[in-house]
Design a protein around this motif. Sequence first.
Motif, short mmCIF file in Angstrom:
data_model
loop_
_atom_site.label_atom_id
_atom_site.label_comp_id
_atom_site.label_asym_id
_atom_site.label_seq_id
_atom_site.Cartn_x
_atom_site.Cartn_y
_atom_site.Cartn_z
N GLY A 1 -21.57 16.61 -26.05
CA GLY A 1 -20.13 16.47 -26.23
C GLY A 1 -19.74 15.08 -25.77
O GLY A 1 -20.23 14.59 -24.75
N GLN A 2 -18.84 14.44 -26.50
CA GLN A 2 -18.48 13.05 -26.20
C GLN A 2 -16.97 12.85 -26.24
O GLN A 2 -16.29 13.38 -27.13
N TYR A 3 -16.49 12.08 -25.27
CA TYR A 3 -15.08 11.69 -25.24
C TYR A 3 -15.00 10.17 -25.39
O TYR A 3 -15.62 9.42 -24.63
N THR A 4 -14.25 9.71 -26.37
CA THR A 4 -14.08 8.28 -26.65
C THR A 4 -12.61 7.94 -26.48
O THR A 4 -11.75 8.57 -27.10
N TRP A 5 -12.30 6.95 -25.64
CA TRP A 5 -10.88 6.66 -25.41
C TRP A 5 -10.43 5.33 -25.97
O TRP A 5 -9.24 5.05 -26.03
N SER A 6 -11.36 4.48 -26.39
CA SER A 6 -10.99 3.25 -27.09
C SER A 6 -12.24 2.69 -27.73
O SER A 6 -13.34 3.23 -27.55
N HIS A 7 -12.10 1.60 -28.45
CA HIS A 7 -13.24 1.03 -29.16
C HIS A 7 -14.38 0.71 -28.20
O HIS A 7 -14.20 0.01 -27.21
N GLU A 8 -15.55 1.27 -28.49
CA GLU A 8 -16.77 1.03 -27.71
C GLU A 8 -16.64 1.44 -26.25
O GLU A 8 -17.24 0.82 -25.36
N GLN A 9 -15.91 2.50 -25.99
CA GLN A 9 -15.87 3.10 -24.66
C GLN A 9 -15.97 4.61 -24.81
O GLN A 9 -15.16 5.22 -25.49
N HIS A 10 -16.98 5.20 -24.16
CA HIS A 10 -17.15 6.64 -24.27
C HIS A 10 -17.91 7.16 -23.07
O HIS A 10 -18.56 6.41 -22.33
N ILE A 11 -17.85 8.47 -22.91
CA ILE A 11 -18.68 9.18 -21.95
C ILE A 11 -19.25 10.40 -22.67
O ILE A 11 -18.55 11.07 -23.43
N ARG A 12 -20.55 10.67 -22.45
CA ARG A 12 -21.24 11.72 -23.20
C ARG A 12 -22.07 12.57 -22.24
O ARG A 12 -22.74 12.05 -21.35
N LEU A 13 -22.02 13.88 -22.44
CA LEU A 13 -22.86 14.83 -21.72
C LEU A 13 -23.77 15.51 -22.73
O LEU A 13 -23.29 16.14 -23.67
N ALA A 14 -25.09 15.36 -22.52
CA ALA A 14 -26.06 15.92 -23.45
C ALA A 14 -27.01 16.87 -22.73
O ALA A 14 -27.24 16.73 -21.52
N GLY A 15 -27.56 17.82 -23.47
CA GLY A 15 -28.51 18.76 -22.91
C GLY A 15 -29.61 19.09 -23.90
O GLY A 15 -29.42 18.98 -25.12
N ARG B 1 -49.69 31.00 -22.92
CA ARG B 1 -48.46 31.08 -22.14
C ARG B 1 -47.48 30.02 -22.64
O ARG B 1 -47.86 29.08 -23.35
N ALA B 2 -46.24 30.17 -22.24
CA ALA B 2 -45.20 29.19 -22.59
C ALA B 2 -44.19 29.11 -21.46
O ALA B 2 -43.85 30.12 -20.84
N LEU B 3 -43.73 27.90 -21.20
CA LEU B 3 -42.72 27.66 -20.18
C LEU B 3 -41.49 27.03 -20.81
O LEU B 3 -41.57 26.38 -21.87
N ILE B 4 -40.35 27.20 -20.17
CA ILE B 4 -39.10 26.63 -20.65
C ILE B 4 -38.87 25.28 -19.98
O ILE B 4 -38.96 25.14 -18.76
N GLY B 5 -38.61 24.27 -20.80
CA GLY B 5 -38.23 22.96 -20.29
C GLY B 5 -36.78 22.69 -20.61
O GLY B 5 -36.24 23.20 -21.60
N TRP B 6 -36.14 21.91 -19.79
CA TRP B 6 -34.74 21.59 -20.03
C TRP B 6 -34.40 20.23 -19.41
O TRP B 6 -35.10 19.74 -18.53
N GLY B 7 -33.35 19.63 -19.91
CA GLY B 7 -32.89 18.36 -19.36
C GLY B 7 -31.41 18.17 -19.63
O GLY B 7 -30.84 18.79 -20.55
N ALA B 8 -30.77 17.36 -18.81
CA ALA B 8 -29.35 17.04 -18.98
C ALA B 8 -29.17 15.54 -18.77
O ALA B 8 -29.88 14.94 -17.97
N GLN B 9 -28.25 14.97 -19.49
CA GLN B 9 -27.98 13.54 -19.35
C GLN B 9 -26.48 13.25 -19.43
O GLN B 9 -25.78 13.76 -20.31
N LEU B 10 -26.02 12.42 -18.50
CA LEU B 10 -24.65 11.91 -18.52
C LEU B 10 -24.75 10.42 -18.81
O LEU B 10 -25.47 9.69 -18.11
N SER B 11 -24.05 9.95 -19.83
CA SER B 11 -24.15 8.56 -20.24
C SER B 11 -22.80 8.04 -20.72
O SER B 11 -21.91 8.82 -21.05
N GLY B 12 -22.68 6.72 -20.78
CA GLY B 12 -21.44 6.16 -21.28
C GLY B 12 -21.38 4.66 -21.14
O GLY B 12 -22.26 4.01 -20.60
N ILE B 13 -20.30 4.11 -21.65
CA ILE B 13 -19.99 2.69 -21.56
C ILE B 13 -18.49 2.54 -21.32
O ILE B 13 -17.68 3.22 -21.97
N ILE B 14 -18.13 1.69 -20.36
CA ILE B 14 -16.71 1.44 -20.07
C ILE B 14 -16.49 -0.07 -19.99
O ILE B 14 -17.42 -0.84 -19.75
N ARG B 15 -15.22 -0.48 -20.19
CA ARG B 15 -14.83 -1.88 -20.11
C ARG B 15 -13.66 -2.01 -19.14
O ARG B 15 -12.51 -1.80 -19.53
#
Length: 442
Positions: free
Chosen positions: A264-278, A294-308
């Motif tokens: 999910g991503q929130y963009t508030w102006s040109h080339e500025q955003h914050i994103r949460l990914a999983g 056998r099998a195991l569950i893997g998972w990951g989360a990432q918070l990323s963005g660019i601000i000015r």
Amino acid sequence: MRMRAILFVMAALAAMTLQAKDIDTKMATMTPEKINAEMMKDGHKVVMVGNGESASEDSVRRMIDMFYVDQFHHFQDPLAPYFLLMSRDATLAMGVGGAVRMRGWADFDGAIPANGFAPYLIPVPSSPTMRRRIGGTPGGTSIFFRVIGTNTAVKDFNAYIQCDFSGIDDVGFKLKKAYVTIQDWTVGYATSTFADPAAEAPTIDGAGANGKATRTSMLVRWMHSFNPRWSMAASVEMPSSHVDADGVKTRRLYDWMPDYVAFGQYTWSHEQHIRLAGILRTIPYRDLVAGSNRALIGWGAQLSGIIRPVIPLALYAEVNGGRGYSSYMGDLSIGNYDLVAEPSTPGRMYAPWAMGVNVGAKYNFRYNVYLCAVYGHARYFSDHATLMPDDYHCGNYYAANIFWDITPRLQVGAEYLRGERRNFSGEHGTANRVDILFQFAF
């Protein structure tokens, strides 16, 4: 004749002065990247094909603008093509472009045996045979083909193929991307939904910071913008698990479940955003001691963005963590850290914790001259560190560079890199590199 020459030179200088003043005025309200993109758009050469009357300038400009819309565009990806073929009604456009990219470097006080500056590859302990190294590569040289259009049946569509010469011996022709986007759907070989290339500060080094999440996968992705600020995406992606099986007590199995990724991503102006990914994935292996799969569950989360904070300054950040997702992350993707052996139970494996950090800053002295600083960190958390003292524990990546866009398509740059690798035993090694860049895009 001499007077005419003098007048011509004076007129040219006056025009350059007015252009510089106009750019300085734009810098007060537009980001440097936006100025550069607008200058590129004004310089496109469009060849109209087909019969009938030509479309309006606004329609032609809209079609050109579509070449610059890409949520997953990386700083090192080629720019929009200089020459475009476009239908007279401006509903279909085709462009073939690319970049000639030459990078040279010199390693000192510790060297890395690769073109990309990956701290994972630093020898530990330091080796007297790996103190200095000089090299260069045309590996970033690339060619791409894009068709963009709109019609009543599928509305907006985009077909894209990108190849470069980073294959065998860094001169072999290699497919980088190949996908088709129709409205909200993308099908093909494309940047993973878990990655956020726009949140990475520019580097000359082809590998980039070691803590970033990066992968190109076969995928099917749905991505939708609900309004100019909110967007989200979800995809199923073909997996490529990195399992540290020894072939005696454990064995790798073919992946049989896709990886599931969303953001999910929130963009508030040109080339500025914050994103949460999983990401959620299933990682299989064979327990040879018990004689069972056998099998195991893997998972990951990432918070990323660019601000000015101010127009000349851009701040970039990516922070990710989880279990069993290491094959998506810079340094750790070189090894096999999605699953590792459980020493206390022969035949069993577990998904270790891992984390990555990638932060950077870019400051424009002018719209075409900018300085960047980057820091990356990758860390692998073994539950049994005392049993693997020589294994990789963490790495640090430092970069400082300067770029000069002589024209929107001609770029040169210089960069200093420092890398550190530390093992679980506490032993560590370092490497240093200076590299330069020459690139011409077309």
